[in-house]
Design a protein around this motif. Structure first.
Motif, short mmCIF file in Angstrom:
data_model
loop_
_atom_site.label_atom_id
_atom_site.label_comp_id
_atom_site.label_asym_id
_atom_site.label_seq_id
_atom_site.Cartn_x
_atom_site.Cartn_y
_atom_site.Cartn_z
N ILE B 348 2.93 110.47 98.96
CA ILE B 348 3.58 110.72 100.25
C ILE B 348 2.63 111.65 100.99
O ILE B 348 2.53 112.82 100.64
N ASP B 349 1.89 111.13 101.98
CA ASP B 349 0.84 111.96 102.54
C ASP B 349 0.44 111.45 103.92
O ASP B 349 0.76 110.33 104.30
N ARG B 350 -0.29 112.33 104.66
CA ARG B 350 -0.95 111.89 105.89
C ARG B 350 -2.17 111.08 105.49
O ARG B 350 -2.68 111.22 104.39
N THR B 351 -2.66 110.25 106.41
CA THR B 351 -3.92 109.57 106.16
C THR B 351 -5.00 110.27 106.99
O THR B 351 -4.70 111.21 107.75
N TYR B 357 0.93 107.83 108.65
CA TYR B 357 1.43 108.47 107.43
C TYR B 357 1.79 107.40 106.41
O TYR B 357 2.18 106.29 106.79
N PHE B 358 1.71 107.78 105.15
CA PHE B 358 1.89 106.77 104.10
C PHE B 358 2.87 107.25 103.02
O PHE B 358 2.85 108.41 102.61
N ASN B 359 3.71 106.33 102.57
CA ASN B 359 4.66 106.58 101.49
C ASN B 359 4.64 105.34 100.60
O ASN B 359 5.01 104.26 101.04
N THR B 383 6.95 117.75 110.39
CA THR B 383 6.25 119.04 110.36
C THR B 383 4.76 118.92 110.06
O THR B 383 4.05 119.93 110.15
N ASP B 384 4.29 117.74 109.66
CA ASP B 384 2.91 117.55 109.24
C ASP B 384 2.55 118.33 107.98
O ASP B 384 1.37 118.49 107.66
N THR B 389 8.94 119.87 97.25
CA THR B 389 9.10 119.11 96.01
C THR B 389 8.15 117.92 95.95
O THR B 389 8.03 117.27 94.91
N ALA B 390 7.48 117.58 97.06
CA ALA B 390 6.58 116.43 97.06
C ALA B 390 5.14 116.86 97.33
O ALA B 390 4.31 116.05 97.69
N ALA B 391 4.87 118.16 97.15
CA ALA B 391 3.56 118.70 97.51
C ALA B 391 2.44 118.13 96.65
O ALA B 391 1.27 118.16 97.04
N ALA B 392 2.77 117.63 95.47
CA ALA B 392 1.72 117.11 94.58
C ALA B 392 1.36 115.66 94.88
O ALA B 392 0.38 115.16 94.34
N TYR B 393 2.16 115.00 95.72
CA TYR B 393 1.97 113.55 95.93
C TYR B 393 0.94 113.29 97.03
O TYR B 393 1.25 112.67 98.05
N ARG B 394 -0.28 113.78 96.84
CA ARG B 394 -1.31 113.65 97.87
C ARG B 394 -2.31 112.57 97.49
O ARG B 394 -2.52 112.28 96.31
N PHE B 395 -2.98 112.03 98.51
CA PHE B 395 -4.05 111.06 98.27
C PHE B 395 -5.21 111.65 97.47
O PHE B 395 -5.82 110.98 96.66
N ASP B 396 -5.53 112.93 97.76
CA ASP B 396 -6.78 113.49 97.22
C ASP B 396 -6.66 113.90 95.75
O ASP B 396 -7.61 114.41 95.18
N ARG B 397 -5.48 113.68 95.14
CA ARG B 397 -5.36 114.14 93.76
C ARG B 397 -6.26 113.36 92.80
O ARG B 397 -6.65 113.87 91.76
N PHE B 398 -6.62 112.12 93.16
CA PHE B 398 -7.49 111.33 92.29
C PHE B 398 -8.92 111.87 92.35
O PHE B 398 -9.58 112.01 91.33
N GLU B 399 -9.36 112.17 93.57
CA GLU B 399 -10.71 112.74 93.74
C GLU B 399 -10.82 114.09 93.06
O GLU B 399 -11.86 114.44 92.51
N LYS B 400 -9.76 114.88 93.15
CA LYS B 400 -9.83 116.26 92.68
C LYS B 400 -9.39 116.42 91.23
O LYS B 400 -9.38 117.53 90.70
N GLY B 401 -8.99 115.32 90.59
CA GLY B 401 -8.61 115.40 89.18
C GLY B 401 -7.27 116.04 88.94
O GLY B 401 -7.03 116.59 87.87
N ARG B 402 -6.36 115.98 89.95
CA ARG B 402 -5.02 116.55 89.75
C ARG B 402 -3.99 115.45 89.62
O ARG B 402 -2.94 115.48 90.27
N MET B 403 -4.28 114.47 88.78
CA MET B 403 -3.35 113.36 88.62
C MET B 403 -2.04 113.82 87.98
O MET B 403 -2.01 114.77 87.22
N ILE B 404 -0.96 113.11 88.30
CA ILE B 404 0.35 113.37 87.69
C ILE B 404 0.62 112.19 86.77
O ILE B 404 1.27 111.22 87.13
N ASP B 405 0.08 112.29 85.58
CA ASP B 405 0.05 111.14 84.67
C ASP B 405 1.18 111.29 83.65
O ASP B 405 0.98 111.69 82.52
#
Lengths: 95, 416
Positions: B348-351, B357-359, B383-384, B389-405
């Motif tokens: 759930i993030d901005r592009t 925006y994408f969900n 609010t942009d 509770t959804a702060a971890a659901y970002r696009f950049d988590r794959f690049e930054k290694g913060r996957m929620i696996d």
């Protein structure tokens, strides 16, 4: 689904395991400039088309060969099956 | 129009002539402040909370078919918050709390039934994992209860306790989990959003985005161009196709998941049971049918049907756990197209495009997330900034290694 193996003939898709997009053959050079971005793209991003899709299937319960299967993701129709080895050689990946 | 017991009696006495359609069928306006693409559960919930909680107006939901015709109508209707990881558990618990107040909130009977969910334990390692999961749930304010084999036997005496490979050794119960009438979720949100002034535009397919200087100005549709201040995409299953029109590639593959309903039976299964070791899960609908499913078919697919090999696999799993299932006739089956993300968790993030925006990426856990997904997406659109509770659901988590696996399967979407 039946996958028409180039060497063994028609095989049940249940004999295979699926890896995903056939572009995974084109692994980037880890030593090249920009390798980090190239590996992010390679590892995580996908075209994911609705229609023809080239994908890798491993004949795990058969001859353990890797195949590149061209399949329609809307109809499950398989139109082409090649040995991944041949695909890699033709693109200059291996001898 | 509000629904109430009094209203039902009044209509019964006056020939049911007073009922009106639950939502309008408006023509699209030339421009909206916010457009949501996708009239499924998540899109309609987003529009409803945008109007109700975040006080936005001039909103449209655009749907290519009819509302509720996608994944919200093609699932197994289970709600639960038995997750473990920090990025996930607070979000799903927030969702479960919204489910608990949903019907009063939107004045619609969605048949929320907290009949409980039970994850069965078949090995010592699985018990350890479920104890850890239960503790993580309780730390986040959810409820969890560890049951012994005897306690499970009292509630579900007909399960196969003596299976040689997978004997039942106990279970992790979440009593607040359960099932909801899935179509009513879409209809309730649609009615709620419509009554707050949201235009729900059906049979209107998005064919492209108008993007100038990195700014999204609106969408091209089968009914002409519609301008927008902001566009939110919530089209799970078709995320890659829609976002490709904006030039984006996503960390998502589409896979098909099959589900099944048996003939109607008398009440036999009090709650939801899951058989993680064999991957089978089952509940009984209010009409009496056993509703069950298992693994995805495992290869990219946009076909809303699967293959027989998986039918056989799911039913084998079911028979191993629940031998009585062998005497029950299968009534129907269906396949839903799942947005399998690379780590099994949603986005759930901005592009990088302003105003877009994408969900998506809900894998096969999207139904239980519907209220929180809508709420958090509405928060982001207003609010942009991401909802806490959804702060971890970002696009950049794959690049930054913060996957929620959550399942520890790595970048293998067909294994999540």
């Amino acid at each position: 689904m039946i996958i028409n193996h180039p060497l063994l003939g028609p095989c049940d898709a249940q004999e295979f395991t699926y890896l995903g997009d056939a572009r995974l053959i084109d692994r980037p050079d880890g030593m090249a400039a920009g390798a980090e971005a190239a590996f992010f793209d390679y590892d995580y991003l996908r075209d994911n088309p609705a229609g023809l899709h080239r994908e890798l299937w491993f004949h795990e319960q058969g001859d353990r060969s890797w195949l590149v299967v061209t399949r329609n993701t809307v109809t499950h129709e398989i139109t082409n099956v090649e040995l991944a080895r041949d695909v890699a050689r033709n693109s200059g990946r291996s001898a | 129009m509000r629904y109430s017991g009094f209203r039902v009696i009044k209509e019964a006495l006056t020939g049911h002539k007073g009922w009106t359609p639950a939502w309008r069928d408006p023509q699209p306006k030339p421009k909206y402040d916010i457009i949501i693409i996708g009239g499924g559960g998540h899109g309609l919930a987003t529009a409803y909370y945008l109007a109700k909680e975040f006080r936005q107006s001039n909103i449209a939901v655009i749907e290519k078919g009819w509302i509720g015709g996608g994944n919200v109508g093609r699932n197994t209707t289970i709600i639960r918050s038995n997750y473990m990881l920090d990025g996930n558990e607070p979000f799903y618990e927030f969702s479960l709390k919204l489910w608990e107040g949903l019907e009063q909130d939107f004045n619609y009977n969605a048949m929320v039934s907290q009949r409980g969910i039970l994850n069965l334990i078949h090995s010592d390692a699985q018990r350890d994992a479920y104890i850890r999961r239960g503790n993580a749930m309780m730390l986040n304010g959810a409820d969890a209860e560890l049951l012994s084999a005897e306690q499970v036997r009292r509630e579900y005496p007909f399960l196969n306790f003596n299976d040689a490979r997978f004997p039942i050794k106990g279970g992790l119960a979440q009593r607040r989990g359960g099932t909801v009438r899935h179509d009513a979720v879409a209809w309730g949100y649609a009615r709620g959003a419509d009554s707050l002034g949201v235009d729900i535009i059906q049979n209107c397919e998005v064919t492209g985005f108008r993007i100038e200087n990195g700014q999204c100005l609106g969408v091209e549709t089968s009914r002409g161009f519609i301008g927008a201040g902001k566009v939110g995409v919530a089209v799970a299953g078709n995320s890659s196709r829609v976002m490709a029109q904006a030039g984006m590639r996503l960390p998502i593959e589409s896979h098909v998941l099959q589900a099944f309903v048996s003939e109607g039976l008398k009440p036999v299964l009090p709650g939801v049971i899951t058989f993680g070791a064999g991957h089978f899960y089952c509940s009984q609908s209010d009409k009496g049918g056993l509703v069950f499913g298992g693994d995805i078919d495992g290869y990219n697919s946009y076909a809303q049907r699967g293959n027989l090999a998986v039918v056989e696999d799911v039913i084998e799993g079911g028979m191993a756990l629940f031998p009585g299932l062998g005497r029950v006739r299968l009534l129907r089956m269906w396949g839903g197209v799942m947005d399998m993300s690379m780590d099994g968790s949603p986005i759930i993030d901005r592009t990088h495009i302003d105003g877009l925006y994408f969900n998506g990426g809900w894998c096969y856990g999207g139904f239980k997330a519907t209220p929180a997904s809508g709420w958090c997406f509405a928060h982001l659109l207003t609010t942009d900034t991401p909802h806490p509770t959804a702060a971890a659901y970002r696009f950049d988590r794959f690049e930054k290694g913060r996957m929620i696996d959550e399942k520890g399967m790595g970048a293998q979407p067909n294994l999540h």
